[in-house]
Design a protein around this motif. Structure first.
Motif, PDB file in Angstrom:
ATOM      1  N   PRO A 245       0.807  -1.221   0.000  1.00  0.00           N
ATOM      2  CA  PRO A 245       0.000   0.000   0.000  1.00  0.00           C
ATOM      3  C   PRO A 245       0.841   1.271   0.000  1.00  0.00           C
ATOM      4  O   PRO A 245       1.849   1.368   0.717  1.00  0.00           O
ATOM      5  CB  PRO A 245      -0.815  -0.142   1.290  1.00  0.00           C
ATOM      6  N   VAL A 246       0.412   2.226  -0.820  1.00  0.00           N
ATOM      7  CA  VAL A 246       1.111   3.515  -0.926  1.00  0.00           C
ATOM      8  C   VAL A 246       0.356   4.519  -0.071  1.00  0.00           C
ATOM      9  O   VAL A 246      -0.840   4.750  -0.266  1.00  0.00           O
ATOM     10  CB  VAL A 246       1.186   3.984  -2.390  1.00  0.00           C
ATOM     11  N   LEU A 247       1.050   5.119   0.900  1.00  0.00           N
ATOM     12  CA  LEU A 247       0.391   5.922   1.926  1.00  0.00           C
ATOM     13  C   LEU A 247       0.435   7.417   1.661  1.00  0.00           C
ATOM     14  O   LEU A 247      -0.333   8.169   2.263  1.00  0.00           O
ATOM     15  CB  LEU A 247       1.032   5.626   3.292  1.00  0.00           C
ATOM     16  N   SER A 248       1.312   7.865   0.791  1.00  0.00           N
ATOM     17  CA  SER A 248       1.452   9.309   0.582  1.00  0.00           C
ATOM     18  C   SER A 248       2.009   9.580  -0.802  1.00  0.00           C
ATOM     19  O   SER A 248       2.747   8.761  -1.356  1.00  0.00           O
ATOM     20  CB  SER A 248       2.375   9.924   1.645  1.00  0.00           C
ATOM     21  N   CYS A 249       1.648  10.744  -1.351  1.00  0.00           N
ATOM     22  CA  CYS A 249       2.193  11.175  -2.636  1.00  0.00           C
ATOM     23  C   CYS A 249       2.189  12.698  -2.678  1.00  0.00           C
ATOM     24  O   CYS A 249       1.365  13.342  -2.023  1.00  0.00           O
ATOM     25  CB  CYS A 249       1.405  10.589  -3.809  1.00  0.00           C
ATOM     26  N   ALA A 250       3.110  13.263  -3.446  1.00  0.00           N
ATOM     27  CA  ALA A 250       3.209  14.722  -3.516  1.00  0.00           C
ATOM     28  C   ALA A 250       3.904  15.138  -4.801  1.00  0.00           C
ATOM     29  O   ALA A 250       4.856  14.487  -5.249  1.00  0.00           O
ATOM     30  CB  ALA A 250       3.982  15.271  -2.309  1.00  0.00           C
ATOM     31  N   TYR A 251       3.428  16.237  -5.396  1.00  0.00           N
ATOM     32  CA  TYR A 251       4.048  16.821  -6.578  1.00  0.00           C
ATOM     33  C   TYR A 251       5.131  17.822  -6.188  1.00  0.00           C
ATOM     34  O   TYR A 251       5.060  18.464  -5.127  1.00  0.00           O
ATOM     35  CB  TYR A 251       3.006  17.576  -7.414  1.00  0.00           C
TER      36      TYR A 251
END
Length: 491
Positions: A245-251
């Motif tokens: 599972p991927v918990l965070s993302c940001a540009y």
């Protein structure tokens, strides 16, 4: 093509429990934790501010975010409040109690900080008028928790993500405009719009949205505002660089890069437009729960359940796609095999100890690296060294070596300041450092006088894209203005 190199520059260990969120302003980094606290650091040297840590929540803090100018920090908690903090004093400015007293899982400012949205564990959504600190509207999604939210770059819409797996788009009157059901199987964990406004081939406005979830995927969507048919949301890329599972993302601030953190303990860095995996970073010992790009420097912060926050520097260089970086020493250019610290992008006074060591290597001064390392010499200290201090304090006995070091330091001092001007501080029209930067409808920042003159004397087209500007409205870029002001005062 140019790719990027990433190096670990420091690890912050102030928290006593899981790190849940990281957020940058132009000058600061904030991190929040299950230990009920928020830590605030200078993003220049990552020293903790005197008023940090901030203590005011009764339970763990799930999320934190800065206002556009960096003057305020909002944080939300299981204690059912969103707290607004002054970044001048560290004092509490306001306590916003969530409707229904539900634990608050996420909060986000609109781009101009006019509004603040918060999402609760019971599916409730609160839209706050930030200027008056009053509740403007409420909404709800039944039988789920709101765990993600982000405003469009125009500030007129926002999206929420839930543990049910849906992404829902809302306007400022809390009208429900679109739902993307089952966007992520088993639940959404994070979502963020890219900062740029795009224009489609049919003339409609478009935004890029990244989302991630329990299905171990990161997805990039194109959200189009259609004049007659409403909202269209189209999947552009599905990124499979992580195995859990991927918990965070940001540009990144320019929208060109995307970072994500996963239960598999990795941090992945992608080229966002094409969805190409650039790097996989392995430095955390437990789940990576948070990630953020600095808006003014090539830096990434990642937070983890190992209670640490890692700070990474991203630099331009030549190398292979999909490179894995297992440790700090792995930041190597495939063309030269030499470690790159990226110090050339910074003023010498802002160099870290690692930047100084990298400079010594580049200048052929390997013989004194151990001495500089043991004495913790950073950029500021480098500039005040003399032949006498090299001898008396650093105990460099060779006169020839002391002379060589001082010659290289004097060359540094004589280097033209203009060479170190960050490109993002220059107006695309005048190529001069901006004094009053504003954001135009094309998403780019310009000197106000220059873009106003462009619009008035040339046409209503973008200087960068040559496409028509849908509006001549200009929005002050206060974050960039503050960053430029800090940079110019150091010259």
């Amino acid at each position: 093509m140019n790719t990027n190199m990433v190096s670990l520059i420091c690890t912050l260990q102030s928290h006593r429990d899981d790190v849940n969120c990281c957020a940058f302003s132009g000058a600061l980094l904030a991190t929040c934790s299950a230990d009920k606290s928020i830590c605030v650091y200078s993003s220049r040297d990552f020293s903790e501010l005197p008023f940090s840590p901030l203590s005011g929540h009764g339970y763990g803090v799930h999320c934190c975010c800065f206002s556009a100018c960096g003057q305020y920090l909002a944080s939300c908690s299981t204690d059912a409040t969103t707290v607004v903090w002054s970044m001048d004093t560290g004092e509490i400015e306001a306590v916003l109690e969530h409707p229904g007293r539900s634990p608050v899982r996420v909060c986000a400012f609109s781009p101009d900080s006019s509004f603040l949205v918060s999402g609760g564990s019971d599916g409730t959504i609160a839209l706050w008028d930030f200027t008056s600190r009053t509740l403007r509207r409420t909404g709800a999604v039944t039988d789920t928790s709101i765990v993600a939210c982000s405003f469009t770059p125009c500030g007129q819409l926002f999206i929420t993500g839930s543990t049910y797996g849906d992404l829902r788009l809302w306007d400022l009157n809390m009208n429900h405009l679109h739902v993307e059901k089952n966007a992520h199987d088993l639940g959404v964990s994070c979502c963020q719009f890219a900062p740029q406004i795009m224009k489609g081939t049919d003339g409609c406005f478009q935004f890029r949205l990244a989302s991630c979830g329990q299905d171990s995927l990161v997805k990039i969507w194109i959200v189009s505002l259609l004049s007659a048919a409403g909202i269209k949301m189209q999947l552009a890329h599905t990124l499979t660089g992580q195995s859990a599972p991927v918990l965070s993302c940001a540009y990144s601030a320019d929208g060109q890069m995307l970072v994500s953190g996963s239960v598999d303990k990795t941090v992945t860095v992608y080229q966002a437009n094409e969805g190409v995996l650039l790097y996989t970073l392995n430095q955390h010992d437990r789940y990576v729960t948070a990630c953020a790009f600095s808006p003014t420097a090539p830096l990434i912060a990642t937070g983890s359940m190992d209670k640490t926050v890692n700070i990474w520097r991203v630099e331009d260089g030549s190398g292979a796609r999909g490179k894995s970086l297992p440790d700090e020493a792995a930041s190597v250019s495939s063309s030269g095999g030499r470690k790159s610290s990226g110090h050339s992008r910074l003023m010498v006074s802002e160099w870290s100890e690692e930047d100084v060591l990298a400079w010594l290597r580049e200048e052929g001064l390997e013989a004194v690296i151990d001495v500089f390392k043991s004495n913790n010499i950073d950029g500021e200290e480098l500039l005040i060294l003399t032949k006498e201090t090299l001898s008396s304090e650093l105990h460099i006995e060779s006169l020839g070596m002391r002379s060589k070091v001082m010659k290289k330091i004097e060359e540094l001092k004589m280097a033209p300041v203009s060479n170190g001007t960050p490109d993002e501080y220059l107006c695309p029209i005048t190529r001069e450092v901006m004094k009053d930067p504003v954001i135009a409808a094309d998403g780019y920042s310009y000197e106000r006088e220059a873009i106003e003159s462009w619009i008035n004397t040339k046409s209503r087209t973008s200087p960068m894209t040559n496409l028509p500007l849908q509006t001549t409205l200009l929005t002050p870029n206060r974050t960039l203005k503050m960053a430029i002001l800090r940079w110019t005062t150091c010259q």
